[in-house]
Design a protein around this motif. Structure first.
Motif, mmCIF file in Angstrom:
data_model
loop_
_atom_site.group_PDB
_atom_site.id
_atom_site.type_symbol
_atom_site.label_atom_id
_atom_site.label_comp_id
_atom_site.label_asym_id
_atom_site.label_seq_id
_atom_site.Cartn_x
_atom_site.Cartn_y
_atom_site.Cartn_z
ATOM 1 N N PHE A 52 9.830 -5.636 7.932
ATOM 2 C CA PHE A 52 8.568 -5.412 7.225
ATOM 3 C C PHE A 52 7.684 -6.618 7.487
ATOM 4 C CE2 PHE A 52 9.366 -2.242 3.556
ATOM 5 C CZ PHE A 52 10.227 -1.481 4.317
ATOM 6 N N ILE A 53 6.419 -6.372 7.823
ATOM 7 C CA ILE A 53 5.474 -7.466 8.062
ATOM 8 C C ILE A 53 4.206 -7.157 7.299
ATOM 9 C CG2 ILE A 53 4.204 -8.802 9.776
ATOM 10 C CD1 ILE A 53 6.225 -7.832 11.885
ATOM 11 N N ASP A 54 3.746 -8.132 6.529
ATOM 12 C CA ASP A 54 2.466 -8.011 5.825
ATOM 13 C C ASP A 54 1.727 -9.339 5.955
ATOM 14 O OD1 ASP A 54 3.396 -9.802 3.840
ATOM 15 O OD2 ASP A 54 3.911 -8.212 2.455
ATOM 16 N N SER A 98 -2.116 7.217 1.777
ATOM 17 C CA SER A 98 -2.742 8.543 1.799
ATOM 18 C C SER A 98 -2.984 8.947 3.248
ATOM 19 C CB SER A 98 -4.049 8.551 1.011
ATOM 20 O OG SER A 98 -4.981 7.656 1.571
ATOM 21 N N GLU A 99 -3.210 10.219 3.455
ATOM 22 C CA GLU A 99 -3.494 10.753 4.805
ATOM 23 C C GLU A 99 -2.406 10.364 5.802
ATOM 24 O OE1 GLU A 99 -6.132 12.787 5.199
ATOM 25 O OE2 GLU A 99 -6.632 12.459 3.109
ATOM 26 N N ILE A 100 -1.141 10.556 5.417
ATOM 27 C CA ILE A 100 -0.006 10.182 6.264
ATOM 28 C C ILE A 100 0.125 11.172 7.421
ATOM 29 C CG2 ILE A 100 2.484 9.764 6.331
ATOM 30 C CD1 ILE A 100 2.283 9.322 3.247
ATOM 31 N N LYS A 101 0.233 10.633 8.634
ATOM 32 C CA LYS A 101 0.389 11.460 9.835
ATOM 33 C C LYS A 101 1.502 10.900 10.706
ATOM 34 C CE LYS A 101 -4.536 12.610 10.032
ATOM 35 N NZ LYS A 101 -4.987 11.866 8.888
ATOM 36 N N ASP A 102 2.336 11.790 11.214
ATOM 37 C CA ASP A 102 3.381 11.411 12.166
ATOM 38 C C ASP A 102 2.744 11.501 13.556
ATOM 39 O OD1 ASP A 102 5.570 11.138 13.842
ATOM 40 O OD2 ASP A 102 6.887 12.326 12.552
ATOM 41 N N VAL A 103 2.389 10.357 14.125
ATOM 42 C CA VAL A 103 1.581 10.344 15.355
ATOM 43 C C VAL A 103 2.359 10.668 16.626
ATOM 44 C CG1 VAL A 103 -0.195 8.842 14.430
ATOM 45 C CG2 VAL A 103 1.760 7.830 15.603
ATOM 46 N N ASN A 104 3.682 10.538 16.585
ATOM 47 C CA ASN A 104 4.446 10.847 17.793
ATOM 48 C C ASN A 104 5.469 11.950 17.573
ATOM 49 O OD1 ASN A 104 6.361 9.462 16.320
ATOM 50 N ND2 ASN A 104 7.015 8.145 18.008
ATOM 51 N N GLY A 105 5.479 12.525 16.371
ATOM 52 C CA GLY A 105 6.441 13.576 16.070
ATOM 53 C C GLY A 105 7.864 13.090 15.965
ATOM 54 N N VAL A 149 1.263 6.804 10.538
ATOM 55 C CA VAL A 149 0.072 6.007 10.263
ATOM 56 C C VAL A 149 -0.602 6.617 9.041
ATOM 57 C CG1 VAL A 149 -0.276 5.197 12.623
ATOM 58 C CG2 VAL A 149 -1.367 7.300 11.875
ATOM 59 N N TYR A 150 -1.276 5.768 8.267
ATOM 60 C CA TYR A 150 -1.854 6.229 7.016
ATOM 61 C C TYR A 150 -2.843 5.202 6.487
ATOM 62 C CZ TYR A 150 2.056 3.256 5.645
ATOM 63 O OH TYR A 150 2.948 2.211 5.548
ATOM 64 N N ASP A 151 -3.698 5.673 5.583
ATOM 65 C CA ASP A 151 -4.560 4.762 4.844
ATOM 66 C C ASP A 151 -3.718 4.156 3.729
ATOM 67 O OD1 ASP A 151 -6.808 5.425 6.389
ATOM 68 O OD2 ASP A 151 -7.265 7.138 5.118
ATOM 69 N N SER A 185 -6.760 -3.078 1.357
ATOM 70 C CA SER A 185 -6.857 -1.696 1.826
ATOM 71 C C SER A 185 -6.987 -1.742 3.333
ATOM 72 C CB SER A 185 -8.040 -0.965 1.191
ATOM 73 O OG SER A 185 -9.254 -1.501 1.634
ATOM 74 N N GLY A 186 -6.405 -0.781 3.975
ATOM 75 C CA GLY A 186 -6.435 -0.733 5.431
ATOM 76 C C GLY A 186 -5.555 0.378 5.937
ATOM 77 N N LYS A 187 -5.105 0.218 7.157
ATOM 78 C CA LYS A 187 -4.243 1.206 7.804
ATOM 79 C C LYS A 187 -2.819 0.675 7.844
ATOM 80 C CE LYS A 187 -7.476 4.098 9.313
ATOM 81 N NZ LYS A 187 -7.549 5.481 8.882
ATOM 82 N N GLY A 188 -1.879 1.520 7.467
ATOM 83 C CA GLY A 188 -0.474 1.154 7.539
ATOM 84 C C GLY A 188 0.213 1.867 8.679
ATOM 85 N N LEU A 189 1.320 1.311 9.134
ATOM 86 C CA LEU A 189 2.165 1.947 10.132
ATOM 87 C C LEU A 189 3.604 1.734 9.701
ATOM 88 C CD1 LEU A 189 1.879 2.060 13.918
ATOM 89 C CD2 LEU A 189 4.065 1.474 12.900
ATOM 90 N N THR A 190 4.317 2.826 9.550
ATOM 91 C CA THR A 190 5.725 2.783 9.163
ATOM 92 C C THR A 190 6.504 3.632 10.148
ATOM 93 O OG1 THR A 190 5.175 2.492 6.821
ATOM 94 C CG2 THR A 190 7.377 3.329 7.314
ATOM 95 N N VAL A 191 7.678 3.145 10.546
ATOM 96 C CA VAL A 191 8.547 3.908 11.434
ATOM 97 C C VAL A 191 9.788 4.306 10.639
ATOM 98 C CG1 VAL A 191 9.862 3.916 13.584
ATOM 99 C CG2 VAL A 191 7.705 2.651 13.457
ATOM 100 N N VAL A 192 10.080 5.601 10.660
ATOM 101 C CA VAL A 192 11.249 6.151 9.971
ATOM 102 C C VAL A 192 12.171 6.747 11.025
ATOM 103 C CG1 VAL A 192 12.058 7.876 8.309
ATOM 104 C CG2 VAL A 192 9.898 6.665 7.898
ATOM 105 N N LYS A 193 13.449 6.405 10.923
ATOM 106 C CA LYS A 193 14.448 6.951 11.849
ATOM 107 C C LYS A 193 15.685 7.337 11.041
ATOM 108 C CE LYS A 193 16.966 5.924 16.075
ATOM 109 N NZ LYS A 193 17.259 4.921 17.087
ATOM 110 N N ASP A 194 16.160 8.541 11.248
ATOM 111 C CA ASP A 194 17.353 9.036 10.561
ATOM 112 C C ASP A 194 17.241 8.897 9.042
ATOM 113 O OD1 ASP A 194 18.538 9.665 13.034
ATOM 114 O OD2 ASP A 194 19.354 7.628 13.228
ATOM 115 N N GLY A 195 16.049 9.174 8.513
ATOM 116 C CA GLY A 195 15.853 9.172 7.074
ATOM 117 C C GLY A 195 15.688 7.801 6.443
ATOM 118 N N LYS A 196 15.553 6.757 7.256
ATOM 119 C CA LYS A 196 15.406 5.386 6.737
ATOM 120 C C LYS A 196 14.195 4.719 7.367
ATOM 121 C CE LYS A 196 19.465 4.975 4.529
ATOM 122 N NZ LYS A 196 19.739 4.376 3.248
#
Length: 152
Positions: A60-62, A90-97, A102-104, A116-127
């Protein structure tokens, strides 16, 4: 003749109903659901539930720093929750399927907006395996492309 047909029809209907009920369950492998559940748990003050959705070796990086591993991430959120931290994606989208979301994003301390800004989170195997912004994600992946969240 009619009775076996009726029983077969009812059996098919029952199977379809049960299958539909099963698909309504929240899937822990659906990336968007994982992220939404994570932030609902944080907002509710349920840090343990939130951490159950984070991989042991997550990054995690902030703006305040980089946190590697579940223990550092837990400690960071524990301190933020103690000062009234609250997070709203909000407005969460899976950009690569494949779980790159990515989301607000808005962050609050004691209901006062602090980011406030844009976030990016990567989820793999439910984590969750990475959480930050596209800038931080690109920097990490350029520095060390073999990291699990850099694939795809």
């Amino acid at each position: 003749m009619k009775k076996p047909l009726l029983i077969a029809s009812l059996s098919i209907v029952l199977v379809l109903v049960l299958a539909a009920c099963g698909s309504a369950d929240i899937s822990t492998t659906d990336s968007v659901t994982v992220l939404e559940t994570y932030y609902v748990a944080l907002t509710a003050g349920d840090l343990e539930k939130a951490m159950s959705l984070v991989a042991d070796d997550a990054v995690f990086i902030d703006p305040m720093g980089k946190y590697v591993g579940i223990e550092q991430i837990h400690a960071m959120y524990e301190s933020q929750m103690n000062i009234g931290g609250r997070w709203e994606p909000s407005e969460i989208k899976d950009v690569n399927g494949k779980g790159r979301l990515v989301y607000d994003f808005k962050a609050f301390i004691n209901d006062m907006p602090v980011y406030s800004g844009k976030g990016l989170t990567v989820v793999k195997d439910g984590k969750i395996i990475f959480d930050g912004t596209e800038f931080y994600w690109k920097g990490e992946c350029e520095r060390e492309p073999s990291q699990s969240f850099c694939a795809d």
